[in-house]
Design a protein around this motif. Structure first.
Motif, PDB file in Angstrom:
ATOM      1  N   LYS A 185      -0.139 -14.009   3.489  1.00 23.19           N
ATOM      2  CA  LYS A 185      -0.303 -14.186   2.042  1.00 23.19           C
ATOM      3  C   LYS A 185       0.929 -13.744   1.262  1.00 23.19           C
ATOM      4  O   LYS A 185       0.927 -13.789   0.035  1.00 23.19           O
ATOM      5  N   ARG A 186       1.989 -13.338   1.959  1.00 22.55           N
ATOM      6  CA  ARG A 186       3.249 -12.911   1.353  1.00 22.55           C
ATOM      7  C   ARG A 186       3.060 -11.651   0.489  1.00 22.55           C
ATOM      8  O   ARG A 186       3.532 -11.561  -0.651  1.00 22.55           O
ATOM      9  N   ILE A 187       2.371 -10.685   1.076  1.00 18.20           N
ATOM     10  CA  ILE A 187       2.134  -9.397   0.434  1.00 18.20           C
ATOM     11  C   ILE A 187       2.624  -8.299   1.371  1.00 18.20           C
ATOM     12  O   ILE A 187       2.378  -8.340   2.577  1.00 18.20           O
ATOM     13  N   TYR A 188       3.298  -7.300   0.812  1.00 14.17           N
ATOM     14  CA  TYR A 188       3.717  -6.159   1.613  1.00 14.17           C
ATOM     15  C   TYR A 188       2.513  -5.290   1.966  1.00 14.17           C
ATOM     16  O   TYR A 188       1.616  -5.083   1.142  1.00 14.17           O
ATOM     17  N   ALA A 189       2.515  -4.765   3.192  1.00 13.98           N
ATOM     18  CA  ALA A 189       1.463  -3.859   3.664  1.00 13.98           C
ATOM     19  C   ALA A 189       2.041  -2.451   3.769  1.00 13.98           C
ATOM     20  O   ALA A 189       2.974  -2.212   4.541  1.00 13.98           O
ATOM     21  N   MET A 190       1.492  -1.524   3.007  1.00 19.71           N
ATOM     22  CA  MET A 190       2.006  -0.160   2.981  1.00 19.71           C
ATOM     23  C   MET A 190       0.941   0.817   3.482  1.00 19.71           C
ATOM     24  O   MET A 190      -0.207   0.757   3.081  1.00 19.71           O
ATOM     25  N   VAL A 191       1.355   1.716   4.379  1.00 14.95           N
ATOM     26  CA  VAL A 191       0.437   2.729   4.903  1.00 14.95           C
ATOM     27  C   VAL A 191       1.118   4.098   4.851  1.00 14.95           C
ATOM     28  O   VAL A 191       2.330   4.201   4.649  1.00 14.95           O
ATOM     29  N   PHE A 192       0.305   5.123   5.055  1.00 20.58           N
ATOM     30  CA  PHE A 192       0.795   6.506   5.049  1.00 20.58           C
ATOM     31  C   PHE A 192       0.926   6.957   6.492  1.00 20.58           C
ATOM     32  O   PHE A 192      -0.055   7.080   7.210  1.00 20.58           O
TER      33      PHE A 192
END
Length: 210
Positions: A185-192
């Protein structure tokens, strides 16, 4: 003589019978005593189980209340984790410093409203990072909702019409399937991870929505 022997044998048999009867009575009494002890032990066990059941009920209710309170605070908690490091993370990945960094931004227009968890504005680059933070990021409907929100941004913030909108979907952790869907979907995935924020699909695509 024969009669005396028969009498002796009869007496001996009677004595054995009396002995066997006495022994049986003693064994029966011992069995009754054991059964009484067992009954008393079962009563104590039953009372202990009732106490444990009552204790468990109270503690489960208390635990449920704590989980409920945590769930109510989870959104703010996650945002508190992501927000303090967001500007450093954007600078680390995109080599540019944020001019404006806001959280829990709510915009009202007519009878509608739009909420943005975190928004970072880069004036010189004409970029706006829109960050959606979820405590349970693996739900597909959340991702679809975020995509719809990105499409509505300029309706509520017309000053961003000339900006490139960059979507970041964040969570403490998320599955590979979710990361794959976000990339698609052209979205960045950010995690901790550890004590830093990471964009786990940064190298896979540009992630820019135009």
């Amino acid at each position: 003589m024969a009669i005396e022997q028969k009498v002796d044998k009869l007496e001996e048999a009677l004595m054995r019978l009396v002995y066997i009867q006495q022994k049986t009575e003693m064994e029966l009494q011992s069995f009754k005593d054991e059964m009484l002890d067992f009954k008393n032990e079962m009563k104590v066990f039953k009372d202990e189980m009732l106490d444990f059941k009552e204790w468990s009920k109270k503690n489960i209710e208390s635990l449920n209340r704590q989980w409920g309170n945590l769930a109510n605070r989870m959104g703010t908690l996650v945002e508190d984790i992501f927000f303090p490091s967001m500007d450093q993370t954007i600078e680390r990945y995109f080599h540019i410093r944020c001019d404006i960094l806001e959280r829990n931004k709510r915009i009202r227009k007519d009878d509608k409203s739009l909420e943005i968890d975190i928004m970072a504005i880069l004036k010189k680059a004409k970029q706006a990072f829109i960050v959606e933070v979820k405590s349970n990021p693996d739900r597909t409907e959340y991702i679809e909702g975020f995509l719809e929100k990105l499409d509505k941004i300029t309706q509520f913030l017309p000053e961003l019409e000339e900006y490139t909108l960059i979507g970041i979907y964040a969570g403490l952790d998320m599955s590979k399937e979710t990361v794959h869907l976000l990339t698609k979907k052209r979205i960045y995935a950010m995690v901790f991870k550890g004590d830093i924020l990471e964009i786990v699909n940064y190298d896979e695509f540009s992630g820019v929505r135009s």
